[in-house]
Write an enzyme that holds these catalytic residues in place. Structure first.
Site, PDB file in Angstrom:
ATOM      1  N   SER A 140       0.822  -1.327   0.000  1.00 49.35           N
ATOM      2  CA  SER A 140       0.057  -0.174  -0.090  1.00 49.35           C
ATOM      3  C   SER A 140       1.044   1.296   0.106  1.00 49.35           C
ATOM      4  O   SER A 140       1.964   1.010   0.307  1.00 49.35           O
ATOM      5  CB  SER A 140      -0.855  -0.098   1.074  1.00 49.35           C
ATOM      6  OG  SER A 140      -1.434   1.338   1.378  1.00 49.35           O
ATOM      7  N   TYR A 153      -2.044  -0.811  10.183  1.00 53.57           N
ATOM      8  CA  TYR A 153      -2.091  -1.121   8.610  1.00 53.57           C
ATOM      9  C   TYR A 153      -0.816  -0.802   8.066  1.00 53.57           C
ATOM     10  O   TYR A 153      -0.408  -1.675   7.452  1.00 53.57           O
ATOM     11  CB  TYR A 153      -3.219  -0.216   8.234  1.00 53.57           C
ATOM     12  CG  TYR A 153      -3.565  -0.620   6.752  1.00 53.57           C
ATOM     13  CD1 TYR A 153      -4.405  -1.695   6.447  1.00 53.57           C
ATOM     14  CD2 TYR A 153      -2.880   0.047   5.673  1.00 53.57           C
ATOM     15  CE1 TYR A 153      -4.753  -1.895   5.048  1.00 53.57           C
ATOM     16  CE2 TYR A 153      -3.278   0.123   4.296  1.00 53.57           C
ATOM     17  CZ  TYR A 153      -4.120  -0.996   3.888  1.00 53.57           C
ATOM     18  OH  TYR A 153      -4.410  -1.341   2.865  1.00 53.57           O
TER      19      TYR A 153
END
Length: 307
Positions: A140, A153
């Site tokens: 990401s 995350y």
């Protein structure tokens, strides 16, 4: 690298019930690949596989359970005779500031987003080695820059980046290519759920320019398909993320300049939210995929024969 003919290739995709995983399965199948849709939500997996038609195959799998991952890979091999490509896409997001979120929620993100990727790639690797194929881990933009309210995350995605980069060096001489994917905010259930949360929704509202934008799913799917077809080391969407990768040393300062001023308010909101609901209830995985993960976690915690 010259295009890899994916017609007839066996591609296993985790987190394939929706979002980038589902879209990629549909797109690769349209190009002639044999796709194995792996993940939670068996009813949805079955429906998507039925809509794809042809030789599409699905298997329920919880990537936090090594035996479950091994079983999904084994079932794919039994169905197709091997695996040419594995895409470790399954992931969840649980917004929350580290000091006020449920520690178990933080660790659940690591379990799914990092160790789930590791289990998937490791389980598929012997079969991919046989066919000198391709592995892709989904990281990401969060691997490149810190984002308050998403420490779990970002930690997992940064580790996925390093895992894939290391595997690429380890496996190159054996004929296996390994890629890592970077995405900005893509229009998925997870991102919509994250935007609806009081913590990450507030932080996102403070972003500016391209950082505030959510991009259509189709662009991310196209990037993954192109990445598979070229066995790419990097899969990036939108394209401006390449500049973030190139100048990653400056990215944290850029991120801080946009959002640091909003941290005190968001931190207060997160703490109040946790105090009002309790840390566990306040830090839940977002979106439909998050709900499926929570249900899987509850099932795994229920003793055999329990209610």
């Amino acid at each position: 690298m010259a295009a890899w003919d994916i017609s007839g290739k066996v591609v296993l995709i985790t987190g394939a019930a929706r979002g980038i995983g589902e879209g990629t399965a549909r797109a690769l199948a349209a190009r002639g690949a044999k796709v194995a849709l792996v993940g939670l939500e068996p009813e949805r997996l079955e429906r998507v596989a039925g809509e794809i038609g042809g030789e599409a195959f699905w298997h329920e799998c919880d990537v936090t359970d090594r035996a479950s991952v091994d079983a999904a890979v084994a079932a794919t091999v039994e169905r197709y005779g091997g695996v040419d490509c594995a895409i470790a896409n399954a992931g969840i997001a649980i917004p929350g500031f580290a000091r006020s979120m449920d520690p178990d929620a933080f660790e659940r993100v690591i379990q799914v987003n990092l160790l789930g990727v590791w289990r998937t790639l490791h389980a598929a690797l012997p079969h991919v080695l046989e066919r000198r194929g391709y592995l892709l881990g989904i990281a990401s933009e969060a691997a490149l820059a810190p984002f308050p309210g998403a420490a779990s995350y970002g930690t997992a995605k940064a580790a996925v980046e390093q895992l894939c980069n290391s595997l690429r060096l380890e496996l190159k001489h054996l004929g296996v290519d390994v890629g890592v994917a970077y995405f900005h905010f893509i229009d998925t259930d997870m991102v919509r759920g994250s935007d609806a949360s009081p913590v990450s929704g507030l932080m996102r509202s403070k972003a500016k320019g391209v950082f505030k934008k959510t991009y259509p799913l189709a662009g991310a799917v196209d990037a993954v398909v192109e990445g598979v077809e070229h066995r790419a080391h990097r899969v990036v969407h939108p394209g401006w993320l390449r500049w973030m990768i190139l100048f990653r040393g400056f990215v944290p300062k850029l991120a801080e300049s946009q959002i640091l001023a909003a941290v005190p308010e968001a931190d207060r909101v997160a703490a109040e939210h946790a105090e009002r609901l309790g840390a566990t209830a306040a830090t839940q995985a977002v979106g439909a995929g998050g709900e499926a993960d929570a249900a899987a976690r509850e099932r795994s915690a229920t003793p055999a024969g329990g209610a």
